[in-house]
Design an enzyme around this catalytic site. Structure first.
Site, PDB file in Angstrom:
ATOM      1  N   ASN A   1      -0.370   8.902  -2.204  1.00  0.00           N
ATOM      2  CA  ASN A   1      -1.420   8.178  -1.326  1.00  0.00           C
ATOM      3  C   ASN A   1      -1.931   9.078  -0.221  1.00  0.00           C
ATOM      4  O   ASN A   1      -3.049   8.642  -0.041  1.00  0.00           O
ATOM      5  CB  ASN A   1      -0.853   6.875  -1.135  1.00  0.00           C
ATOM      6  CG  ASN A   1      -0.735   6.107  -2.231  1.00  0.00           C
ATOM      7  OD1 ASN A   1      -1.674   5.656  -2.850  1.00  0.00           O
ATOM      8  ND2 ASN A   1       0.561   5.752  -2.772  1.00  0.00           N
TER       9      ASN A   1
ATOM     10  N   PHE B   1       0.946   4.062   0.911  1.00  0.00           N
ATOM     11  CA  PHE B   1       0.794   3.259  -0.385  1.00  0.00           C
ATOM     12  C   PHE B   1       0.235   1.856  -0.104  1.00  0.00           C
ATOM     13  O   PHE B   1      -0.642   1.186  -0.790  1.00  0.00           O
ATOM     14  CB  PHE B   1       2.444   3.231  -0.952  1.00  0.00           C
ATOM     15  CG  PHE B   1       2.382   2.502  -2.372  1.00  0.00           C
ATOM     16  CD1 PHE B   1       2.652   3.281  -3.609  1.00  0.00           C
ATOM     17  CD2 PHE B   1       2.059   0.903  -2.785  1.00  0.00           C
ATOM     18  CE1 PHE B   1       2.783   2.525  -4.725  1.00  0.00           C
ATOM     19  CE2 PHE B   1       2.364   0.680  -3.702  1.00  0.00           C
ATOM     20  CZ  PHE B   1       2.734   1.252  -4.851  1.00  0.00           C
TER      21      PHE B   1
ATOM     22  N   HIS C   1       4.314  -5.395  -0.317  1.00  0.00           N
ATOM     23  CA  HIS C   1       4.737  -3.969  -0.685  1.00  0.00           C
ATOM     24  C   HIS C   1       6.128  -3.670  -0.176  1.00  0.00           C
ATOM     25  O   HIS C   1       6.180  -3.409   1.084  1.00  0.00           O
ATOM     26  CB  HIS C   1       3.856  -2.897  -0.472  1.00  0.00           C
ATOM     27  CG  HIS C   1       4.382  -1.428  -0.739  1.00  0.00           C
ATOM     28  ND1 HIS C   1       4.022  -0.548   0.233  1.00  0.00           N
ATOM     29  CD2 HIS C   1       5.205  -0.976  -1.595  1.00  0.00           C
ATOM     30  CE1 HIS C   1       4.434   0.752  -0.375  1.00  0.00           C
ATOM     31  NE2 HIS C   1       5.169   0.439  -1.418  1.00  0.00           N
ATOM     32  N   LEU C   2       7.419  -3.314  -0.766  1.00  0.00           N
ATOM     33  CA  LEU C   2       8.383  -3.399  -0.238  1.00  0.00           C
ATOM     34  C   LEU C   2       8.793  -1.943  -0.397  1.00  0.00           C
ATOM     35  O   LEU C   2       9.776  -1.640  -1.299  1.00  0.00           O
ATOM     36  CB  LEU C   2       9.557  -4.483  -0.761  1.00  0.00           C
ATOM     37  CG  LEU C   2      10.852  -4.652  -0.306  1.00  0.00           C
ATOM     38  CD1 LEU C   2      11.230  -5.048   1.104  1.00  0.00           C
ATOM     39  CD2 LEU C   2      11.706  -5.369  -1.269  1.00  0.00           C
TER      40      LEU C   2
ATOM     41  N   GLU D   1       3.607  16.371   0.457  1.00  0.00           N
ATOM     42  CA  GLU D   1       2.744  15.374   0.583  1.00  0.00           C
ATOM     43  C   GLU D   1       2.944  14.409  -0.632  1.00  0.00           C
ATOM     44  O   GLU D   1       2.845  14.935  -1.890  1.00  0.00           O
ATOM     45  CB  GLU D   1       1.526  15.529   0.720  1.00  0.00           C
ATOM     46  CG  GLU D   1       1.289  16.570   2.003  1.00  0.00           C
ATOM     47  CD  GLU D   1       1.801  15.983   3.433  1.00  0.00           C
ATOM     48  OE1 GLU D   1       2.209  14.689   3.333  1.00  0.00           O
ATOM     49  OE2 GLU D   1       2.195  16.619   4.305  1.00  0.00           O
TER      50      GLU D   1
ATOM     51  N   ASP E   1       0.867  -1.328  -9.779  1.00  0.00           N
ATOM     52  CA  ASP E   1       1.624  -2.163  -8.875  1.00  0.00           C
ATOM     53  C   ASP E   1       0.428  -2.411  -7.614  1.00  0.00           C
ATOM     54  O   ASP E   1       0.469  -3.533  -7.067  1.00  0.00           O
ATOM     55  CB  ASP E   1       2.731  -1.443  -8.206  1.00  0.00           C
ATOM     56  CG  ASP E   1       4.062  -1.838  -8.781  1.00  0.00           C
ATOM     57  OD1 ASP E   1       4.164  -2.748  -9.613  1.00  0.00           O
ATOM     58  OD2 ASP E   1       5.226  -1.201  -8.505  1.00  0.00           O
TER      59      ASP E   1
HETATM   60  O1  GFB Z   1       2.338   7.415  -2.037  1.00  0.00           O
HETATM   61  P1  GFB Z   1       3.214   7.781  -1.209  1.00  0.00           P
HETATM   62  O2  GFB Z   1       3.029   9.052  -0.350  1.00  0.00           O
HETATM   63  O3  GFB Z   1       3.317   6.585  -0.012  1.00  0.00           O
HETATM   64  O4  GFB Z   1       4.722   8.048  -1.646  1.00  0.00           O
HETATM   65  P2  GFB Z   1       4.140   6.585   1.437  1.00  0.00           P
HETATM   66  C1  GFB Z   1       5.410   6.808  -1.970  1.00  0.00           C
HETATM   67  C2  GFB Z   1       5.714   7.293  -3.594  1.00  0.00           C
HETATM   68  O5  GFB Z   1       6.725   6.338  -3.722  1.00  0.00           O
HETATM   69  C3  GFB Z   1       4.342   6.307  -4.323  1.00  0.00           C
HETATM   70  C4  GFB Z   1       6.558   5.410  -4.875  1.00  0.00           C
HETATM   71  O6  GFB Z   1       3.497   7.312  -4.709  1.00  0.00           O
HETATM   72  C5  GFB Z   1       5.261   6.030  -5.763  1.00  0.00           C
HETATM   73  O7  GFB Z   1       5.477   7.274  -6.483  1.00  0.00           O
HETATM   74  N1  GFB Z   1       6.484   4.205  -4.424  1.00  0.00           N
HETATM   75  C6  GFB Z   1       6.596   3.777  -3.286  1.00  0.00           C
HETATM   76  C7  GFB Z   1       6.090   3.042  -5.315  1.00  0.00           C
HETATM   77  N2  GFB Z   1       6.247   2.237  -3.343  1.00  0.00           N
HETATM   78  C8  GFB Z   1       6.084   1.971  -4.778  1.00  0.00           C
HETATM   79  C9  GFB Z   1       5.851   0.676  -5.133  1.00  0.00           C
HETATM   80  O8  GFB Z   1       5.879  -0.032  -4.570  1.00  0.00           O
HETATM   81  N3  GFB Z   1       5.654   0.713  -6.498  1.00  0.00           N
HETATM   82  C10 GFB Z   1       5.862   1.966  -7.307  1.00  0.00           C
HETATM   83  N4  GFB Z   1       5.553   1.907  -8.624  1.00  0.00           N
HETATM   84  N5  GFB Z   1       6.148   3.084  -6.816  1.00  0.00           N
HETATM   85  C11 GFB Z   1       5.193   8.921   2.254  1.00  0.00           C
HETATM   86  C12 GFB Z   1       5.836   9.786   1.414  1.00  0.00           C
HETATM   87  O9  GFB Z   1       5.179   7.632   1.529  1.00  0.00           O
HETATM   88  O10 GFB Z   1       5.673   8.583   3.437  1.00  0.00           O
HETATM   89  C13 GFB Z   1       6.030  11.029   2.384  1.00  0.00           C
HETATM   90  O11 GFB Z   1       5.172  10.208   0.301  1.00  0.00           O
HETATM   91  C14 GFB Z   1       6.573  10.597   3.743  1.00  0.00           C
HETATM   92  O12 GFB Z   1       6.688  12.172   1.716  1.00  0.00           O
HETATM   93  C15 GFB Z   1       5.748   9.696   4.433  1.00  0.00           C
HETATM   94  O13 GFB Z   1       7.764  10.437   3.762  1.00  0.00           O
HETATM   95  C16 GFB Z   1       6.192   9.235   5.657  1.00  0.00           C
HETATM   96  O14 GFB Z   1       3.054   6.697   2.579  1.00  0.00           O
HETATM   97  O15 GFB Z   1       4.802   5.187   1.509  1.00  0.00           O
END
Ligand code: GFB
Length: 430
Positions: free
Chosen positions: A50, A391, A292-293, A47, A373
């Site tokens: 976020n 995110f 947020h891309l 996981e 960010d």
């Molecule tokens: O936080 P997170 O779970 O959001 O995972 P999702 C995305 C991670 O990618 C963030 C990096 O914690 C950051 O480390 N990241 C993504 C970014 N967008 C940005 C950005 O705009 N700036 C920066 N600095 N870093 C989940 C995944 O992603 O979606 C799971 O964690 C799964 O594995 C799920 O794929 C569907 O919810 O976007």
């Protein structure tokens, strides 16, 4: 007193069936004189950052309820150190493991909601034997696969025999199990119990057994759901998650220097204490559009909703023109090539992203840069997110707390330029 009490309790209210020992005819519970009780948890390693923040909210509300209901003991929630996350890929800054919560969040703010302690503090204050910390029990929560097959879901909290092959904990001697434990080799557990679980957080109350256990860990805490999502209590816990003040300072400095944005101008001033913050909808935000891309694994896992760079640029250009804005702030995990491509499509505008100095990246790591960010995005006049990204959801929540009109927040990039069906609006409740 302890001995006579233990002899007298046989399968009474303190003794659940799984604690009753047939051979000794005694209840295998220990009574503790200290009133401190500690709840620990961990989350499925796959996981992301976020979703983990959401699991914290679920757990914090659960602990808040326990504190209200069981006043005879002092409950504490131990903050599980951050680390080993799949998306934290910066290699040259060393291992990103066992990071404390204070790196990202303001601990006194969290403590205004419930008593939380960092792991290293727990290890200092909890009694240890030969430098080893023995937790009393670890519950390994597991989904009930059968329910997912049949589609018939009902609440379940059933202790089952552990499947030793799949288990991440190993018995090394009687009452001693080792396991990952956030990478701490000096943490072990006296007992491991596997639990088929389905339901909401409050269903875990029966596992606490404060008369028997002083430290209780739940593994796979992402499995229990919110009791009530989006209630006042949810939002209180969420509001208590103020970031480390240094991260706000870095984001504010960036807004001022590059985006002509300050809280005084943008009507986004907030009290330092989240408990004094009040609901409003008149925040204006800085003179920039933020997006947020989300790219990277979303290009594969969410290909049906993620647009091409060209399509994203087209959608952003339309919105910039409509709002009469020239500045676009991009929070993204896109490659440099993808970002350059976006800039080319939007060459008539100022397209910016936050590039951390070596100092900031070394100190606050990938998690801290992601929060910077998120902060910058949350103070924009208008925000466009990526569908289904947690995110993005966290940015939307921050904007709800700051006090923006909802129409400036719940917007998403679509696969194509036409309008698309997007998730609901989780508006703040005060
Ligand atoms: O936080 P997170 O779970 O959001 O995972 P999702 C995305 C991670 O990618 C963030 C990096 O914690 C950051 O480390 N990241 C993504 C970014 N967008 C940005 C950005 O705009 N700036 C920066 N600095 N870093 C989940 C995944 O992603 O979606 C799971 O964690 C799964 O594995 C799920 O794929 C569907 O919810 O976007």
């Amino acid at each position: 007193l302890l001995i006579s009490f233990r002899q007298n309790i046989v399968a009474n209210e303190f003794c659940n069936i799984d604690e009753y020992e047939e051979t000794t005819k005694k209840c295998n519970v220990q009574l503790y004189y200290s009133q401190n009780r500690y709840i620990l948890y961990d989350v499925n390693p796959a996981e992301g950052f976020n979703l983990r923040r959401d699991v914290y909210i679920r757990t914090a509300v659960f602990v808040k309820n326990i504190i209200k209901q069981e006043k005879s003991v002092k409950w504490h929630l131990i903050l599980p150190p951050w680390g080993n996350l799949y998306h934290w890929r910066s290699k040259h800054i060393g291992f990103q493991t066992q990071l404390s919560w204070s790196l990202f969040f303001d601990i006194p703010s969290l403590q205004k909601y419930i008593p939380v302690i960092e792991m290293y503090q727990f290890l200092q204050e909890y009694p240890s034997e030969n430098n080893e910390t023995y937790l009393d029990v670890v519950y390994v929560l597991q989904n009930d696969e059968e329910m997912f097959k049949t589609g018939k879901f009902e609440d379940k909290n059933e202790i089952i025999k552990c499947n030793d092959k799949a288990l991440q904990f190993y018995k090394v001697e009687s009452e001693k199990y080792i396991g990952y434990f956030w990478g701490y080799h000096n943490i072990t557990s006296k007992a491991i119990k596997c639990v088929k679980f389905h339901g909401t957080m409050s269903g875990l109350k029966q596992n606490l057994k404060s008369n028997a256990y002083r430290s209780i860990m739940f593994d796979h805490m992402e499995i229990p759901l919110h009791d009530f999502y989006g209630t006042i209590e949810y939002w209180k816990a969420r509001r208590s998650m103020r970031y480390n003040s240094e991260l706000y300072n870095i984001a504010n400095e960036y807004r001022k220097s590059f985006l002509n944005s300050t809280n005084e101008h943008d009507k986004t001033e907030r009290p330092d204490d989240w408990t004094k913050e009040k609901g409003r909808r008149n925040a204006i935000g800085g003179p920039y559009l933020s997006v947020h891309l989300r790219r990277h694994d979303f290009l594969v896992g969410r290909s049906s909703t993620v647009p091409t760079i060209a399509s994203a640029a087209f959608q952003l250009k339309n919105k910039l023109d409509k709002l009469g804005l020239k500045f676009l702030f991009v929070a993204t995990d896109a490659t440099q090539e993808e970002f350059s491509e976006l800039k080319q499509y939007l060459s008539d505008y100022m397209v910016l992203k936050f590039i951390p100095s070596d100092y900031i990246l070394n100190k606050f790591k990938d998690g801290g840069v992601a929060i910077i960010d998120q902060i910058i995005s949350s103070y924009a006049r208008y925000f466009i997110g990526t569908q289904e990204s947690t995110f993005t959801f966290r940015i939307q929540e921050d904007r709800e707390i700051i006090g923006f009109p909802t129409k400036t927040t719940f917007n998403y990039l679509c696969k194509n330029a036409e309008k698309c069906n997007t998730n609901g609006q989780w508006k703040i409740v005060w």
